[in-house]
Design a protein around this motif. Structure first.
Motif, PDB file in Angstrom:
ATOM      1  N   PHE A  96      63.292 -35.155  50.174  1.00 34.92           N
ATOM      2  CA  PHE A  96      64.327 -34.122  50.104  1.00 34.92           C
ATOM      3  C   PHE A  96      64.782 -33.710  51.501  1.00 34.92           C
ATOM      4  O   PHE A  96      65.972 -33.468  51.736  1.00 34.92           O
ATOM      5  N   TYR A 104      68.383 -32.503  53.155  1.00 37.32           N
ATOM      6  CA  TYR A 104      68.434 -31.044  53.198  1.00 37.32           C
ATOM      7  C   TYR A 104      68.584 -30.536  54.635  1.00 37.32           C
ATOM      8  O   TYR A 104      69.422 -29.664  54.909  1.00 37.32           O
ATOM      9  N   PHE A 109      67.662 -34.603  41.908  1.00 35.70           N
ATOM     10  CA  PHE A 109      68.506 -33.632  42.611  1.00 35.70           C
ATOM     11  C   PHE A 109      69.778 -34.291  43.128  1.00 35.70           C
ATOM     12  O   PHE A 109      70.882 -33.744  42.973  1.00 35.70           O
ATOM     13  N   ASN A 118      63.569 -35.984  43.963  1.00 29.53           N
ATOM     14  CA  ASN A 118      64.689 -36.074  44.899  1.00 29.53           C
ATOM     15  C   ASN A 118      65.851 -36.844  44.277  1.00 29.53           C
ATOM     16  O   ASN A 118      67.014 -36.453  44.422  1.00 29.53           O
ATOM     17  N   LEU A 178      66.429 -25.786  35.287  1.00 29.14           N
ATOM     18  CA  LEU A 178      65.357 -25.862  36.283  1.00 29.14           C
ATOM     19  C   LEU A 178      64.432 -24.660  36.224  1.00 29.14           C
ATOM     20  O   LEU A 178      63.207 -24.802  36.327  1.00 29.14           O
TER      21      LEU A 178
END
Length: 298
Positions: free
Chosen positions: A164, A168, A23, A20, A50
């Protein structure tokens, strides 16, 4: 997916927190870029970094070998890069918030043979099942319908990475609400929404071990029946809908397909599978070939 037994103070696993953090670092890195450069940049990172690390290229090749054995090696190679690129662009768009939705609103992208039926459903207050797939950016059609003032909700599956989910889910909510999580916590609210004339986006393109065996790309696979069953139960209009990414890589047109006549649920879902397959064949790079759609054949 989180459950009711999860301790709210328990931290996600270290691996999830590291993924996370990576990202969020990527999103922070690309945020200063203009939208027209930011989205392709995220696409490139998904395609060239990725995708290989996550094993997506191998999975895409396996799926294509089953579903499209007619493709030559150069096209397969192209798709192993183009599919993650599209997925990355979609993520970049979701995290671009108002910049993304404003572009959708200004373009008025809705078209297709099912659009008049949607307009009539909006006038009459009839519930609608929006049968959708992981194609291009499935949040683009929610933004387009929301811009019309139409009552579009969606069922979603929380990510396994709970860290995440903390950003998200709010990013998806910023595009259009309501959203209903899979599981008991969201089911009752989802059904009330639909019964009251709401429009519900339901995906049908992933393998469902509880589904019925139908055909997709000429291969048997388990397909969920929920969209058809709910349409019958609540006398809802059911239409296939997909946002199609355009040649510029940034804009969309939103295709509303022919309404599916009510009948036997399996036949209704086979009609949706056939419609989606025809669309994918026209835009192979826009479907998420990363899914294990044909699990029982591997």
């Amino acid at each position: 997916m989180s459950t009711d037994q999860t301790d709210p103070e328990e931290k996600p696993p270290l691996a999830d927190r590291l993924a996370n953090a990576a990202f969020l670092g990527l999103m922070k890195l690309v945020r200063p870029l203009p939208y027209e450069k930011r989205i392709p940049t995220v696409g490139w990172i998904f395609s060239h970094v990725l995708g290989p690390l996550a094993g997506w290229r191998k999975r895409i090749r396996v799926n294509l070998a089953m579903a499209r054995p007619d493709l030559d090696a150069s096209e397969v190679k192209r798709l192993t890069r183009a599919v993650p690129n599209n997925a990355g662009r979609a993520i970049g768009e979701i995290y671009s918030g108002k910049e993304f939705t404003r572009r959708i609103e200004q373009s008025d992208p809705l078209y297709g043979p099912g659009l008049p039926a949607l307009e009539e459903a909006a006038r009459s207050g009839r519930p609608v099942i929006l049968a959708c797939a992981h194609f291009a950016n499935y949040d683009a059609f929610r933004a387009a319908l929301h811009a019309k003032g139409w009552p579009v909700g969606a069922l979603y599956r929380p990510m396994n990475n709970e860290a995440f989910n903390e950003h998200y889910i709010p990013a998806m909510q910023a595009i259009a609400e309501p959203l209903f999580p899979r599981g008991r916590s969201g089911l009752a609210a989802m059904l009330r929404f639909l019964k009251g004339g709401g429009w519900l986006a339901l995906g049908f393109d992933q393998y469902d071990r509880h589904g019925v065996e139908l055909s997709f790309f000429g291969l048997p696979t388990k397909t969920v029946q929920t969209p058809a069953e709910l349409a019958i139960r609540y006398d809802a209009l059911i239409v296939p809908i997909s946002a199609i990414r355009q040649a510029d890589g940034l804009s969309f047109r939103v295709l509303v397909g022919e309404p599916v006549p009510h009948g036997e649920p399996g036949q209704m879902m086979q009609s949706l599978n056939d419609d989606l397959e025809a669309l994918i064949r026209l835009h192979m790079e826009q479907w998420l070939w990363i899914h294990r759609r044909w699990k029982q054949l591997k």
